[in-house]
Design a protein around this motif. Structure first.
Motif, mmCIF file in Angstrom:
data_model
loop_
_atom_site.group_PDB
_atom_site.id
_atom_site.type_symbol
_atom_site.label_atom_id
_atom_site.label_comp_id
_atom_site.label_asym_id
_atom_site.label_seq_id
_atom_site.Cartn_x
_atom_site.Cartn_y
_atom_site.Cartn_z
ATOM 1 N N ARG A 1 0.859 -1.186 0.000
ATOM 2 C CA ARG A 1 0.000 0.000 0.000
ATOM 3 C C ARG A 1 0.898 1.240 0.000
ATOM 4 O O ARG A 1 1.943 1.244 0.655
ATOM 5 C CB ARG A 1 -0.883 0.039 1.261
ATOM 6 C CG ARG A 1 -1.820 -1.163 1.413
ATOM 7 C CD ARG A 1 -2.961 -1.083 0.415
ATOM 8 N NE ARG A 1 -3.908 -2.178 0.532
ATOM 9 C CZ ARG A 1 -3.908 -3.260 -0.246
ATOM 10 N NH1 ARG A 1 -2.981 -3.407 -1.174
ATOM 11 N NH2 ARG A 1 -4.832 -4.189 -0.118
ATOM 12 N N THR A 2 0.465 2.258 -0.702
ATOM 13 C CA THR A 2 1.205 3.515 -0.669
ATOM 14 C C THR A 2 0.429 4.509 0.188
ATOM 15 O O THR A 2 -0.737 4.807 -0.086
ATOM 16 C CB THR A 2 1.378 4.091 -2.091
ATOM 17 O OG1 THR A 2 2.028 3.104 -2.896
ATOM 18 C CG2 THR A 2 2.219 5.356 -2.076
ATOM 19 N N LEU B 1 1.603 8.767 -8.836
ATOM 20 C CA LEU B 1 1.643 7.463 -8.171
ATOM 21 C C LEU B 1 0.996 6.380 -9.035
ATOM 22 O O LEU B 1 1.542 5.294 -9.201
ATOM 23 C CB LEU B 1 0.931 7.535 -6.809
ATOM 24 C CG LEU B 1 1.702 8.268 -5.702
ATOM 25 C CD1 LEU B 1 0.800 8.495 -4.502
ATOM 26 C CD2 LEU B 1 2.943 7.471 -5.294
ATOM 27 N N VAL B 2 -0.165 6.710 -9.591
ATOM 28 C CA VAL B 2 -0.876 5.726 -10.419
ATOM 29 C C VAL B 2 -0.062 5.432 -11.689
ATOM 30 O O VAL B 2 0.071 4.276 -12.093
ATOM 31 C CB VAL B 2 -2.302 6.228 -10.768
ATOM 32 C CG1 VAL B 2 -2.985 5.285 -11.751
ATOM 33 C CG2 VAL B 2 -3.131 6.349 -9.496
ATOM 34 N N ASN B 3 0.515 6.463 -12.274
ATOM 35 C CA ASN B 3 1.339 6.253 -13.475
ATOM 36 C C ASN B 3 2.561 5.383 -13.175
ATOM 37 O O ASN B 3 3.041 4.661 -14.040
ATOM 38 C CB ASN B 3 1.808 7.591 -14.058
ATOM 39 C CG ASN B 3 0.671 8.336 -14.725
ATOM 40 O OD1 ASN B 3 -0.388 7.762 -14.993
ATOM 41 N ND2 ASN B 3 0.865 9.624 -15.001
ATOM 42 N N ASP B 4 3.039 5.477 -11.917
ATOM 43 C CA ASP B 4 4.197 4.667 -11.526
ATOM 44 C C ASP B 4 3.806 3.263 -11.050
ATOM 45 O O ASP B 4 4.649 2.506 -10.577
ATOM 46 C CB ASP B 4 4.993 5.370 -10.404
ATOM 47 C CG ASP B 4 5.703 6.621 -10.928
ATOM 48 O OD1 ASP B 4 5.778 6.767 -12.170
ATOM 49 O OD2 ASP B 4 6.147 7.440 -10.110
ATOM 50 N N GLY B 5 2.514 2.981 -11.107
ATOM 51 C CA GLY B 5 2.072 1.620 -10.784
ATOM 52 C C GLY B 5 1.585 1.408 -9.358
ATOM 53 O O GLY B 5 1.372 0.276 -8.945
ATOM 54 N N SER B 6 1.407 2.483 -8.591
ATOM 55 C CA SER B 6 0.832 2.337 -7.242
ATOM 56 C C SER B 6 -0.686 2.444 -7.363
ATOM 57 O O SER B 6 -1.215 3.528 -7.595
ATOM 58 C CB SER B 6 1.343 3.440 -6.310
ATOM 59 O OG SER B 6 2.743 3.387 -6.227
ATOM 60 N N TYR B 7 -1.350 1.319 -7.213
ATOM 61 C CA TYR B 7 -2.800 1.308 -7.419
ATOM 62 C C TYR B 7 -3.593 1.166 -6.120
ATOM 63 O O TYR B 7 -4.812 1.201 -6.131
ATOM 64 C CB TYR B 7 -3.195 0.170 -8.372
ATOM 65 C CG TYR B 7 -2.492 0.247 -9.717
ATOM 66 C CD1 TYR B 7 -2.287 1.469 -10.352
ATOM 67 C CD2 TYR B 7 -2.038 -0.907 -10.352
ATOM 68 C CE1 TYR B 7 -1.640 1.541 -11.575
ATOM 69 C CE2 TYR B 7 -1.395 -0.846 -11.588
ATOM 70 C CZ TYR B 7 -1.191 0.385 -12.181
ATOM 71 O OH TYR B 7 -0.550 0.463 -13.390
#
Lengths: 155, 117
Positions: free
Chosen positions: B17-18, B41-47
């Motif tokens: 989790r981020t 964050l989402v673009n870097d893969g943190s979903y």
């Protein structure tokens, strides 16, 4: 006559100033401490909406905030220079009920100016009992008022 | 007070989790910074995001719009966006707009990180 009148260029960074001034004048006018947060939020919403409208319509005139202390209440009018914006407290209510639709509400609120405008009105109508949204030849005005408690007389 | 943002990664029972810790005022001026952070964050893969709002002094509808935008982005990747908030003045805004039905709101970061449903 207005107790305090504020005009600011339609820049987002000035909305905070308007919030601070409105809360300070409301406190002096005798608005209950517990309600000051609501005053701050409502005036911020109204000013954010006005800033957005000025910017999207290319209006260079300042946003106007009129704070008036009356005998039994304190009122705030936030005026924008946009005629016929078609805004209204009713629209705000619709935005609020849209929020209950779960994921679909994301479409309504996703970043676009119109969605934020409606959500701003939703917040104002949820917060303030006495609110009026009008549009005239001089532009739109959101008028909100709160009751004040009379000052305690010193013995 | 300006907006402050910091992120950290935490492992929970459901995976990584981020946690995005937000402080200060989220309004029409500062909300774009939060939007940029969530998009990045989402673009870097943190979903799977947990937005910790305990340090937030002020939140308006522009801020709500950014959070809903973030939720929409993570959901597109079958992710989640959970909020941590105990402040009545902030919770009230979520209730007025009925966004309490849209966002899972937790009382602690640990609870949000542990949530898997």
């Amino acid at each position: 006559m207005a107790t305090v009148e504020l005009r600011f260029s339609a820049q987002p960074e000035h909305v905070r100033t308007a919030r601070l001034v409105a809360a300070a004048v409301a406190r002096r006018a005798g608005v209950d401490e517990a309600v000051l947060d609501e005053v701050r939020l409502a005036v911020g919403e109204a000013c954010s909406r006005a800033v957005g409208l000025h910017r999207s319509h290319g209006i260079t005139a300042p946003v106007k905030v009129v704070l008036t202390e009356e005998e039994k209440n304190f009122s705030i009018e936030v005026g924008d220079g946009v005629t016929g914006t078609g805004g209204g407290a009713g629209n705000g209510g619709d935005a609020a009920s849209g929020g209950s639709d779960g994921a679909s509400s994301g479409d309504l609120y996703e970043g676009d100016a119109e969605g934020e405008d409606e959500m701003g009105l939703a917040v104002i109508s949820g917060l303030v009992d006495d609110v009026e949204v009008t549009t005239g030849d001089d532009g739109g005005v959101i008028r909100m008022s709160w009751p004040t408690t009379p000052a305690v007389t010193m013995p | 007070m300006d907006l402050s943002l910091s992120t950290r990664n935490v492992s929970g029972p459901g995976g990584d989790r981020t946690v995005v810790e937000v402080g200060g005022e989220i309004d029409v001026y500062t909300a774009p910074k939060l939007r940029e952070q969530l998009v990045e964050l989402v673009n870097d893969g943190s979903y799977h995001l947990v937005v910790d709002m305990e340090g937030v002094d002020f939140l308006d509808s522009t801020g709500l719009g950014v959070l809903v935008g973030g939720l929409k982005r993570v959901r597109a990747h079958e992710g989640s966006l959970r909020l941590v908030c105990n402040q009545e003045r902030i919770l009230k805004i979520f209730r007025i707009t009925r966004l309490t039905k849209v966002f899972p709101i937790h009382t602690t970061v640990d609870e949000a990180v542990a949530a898997t449903d």
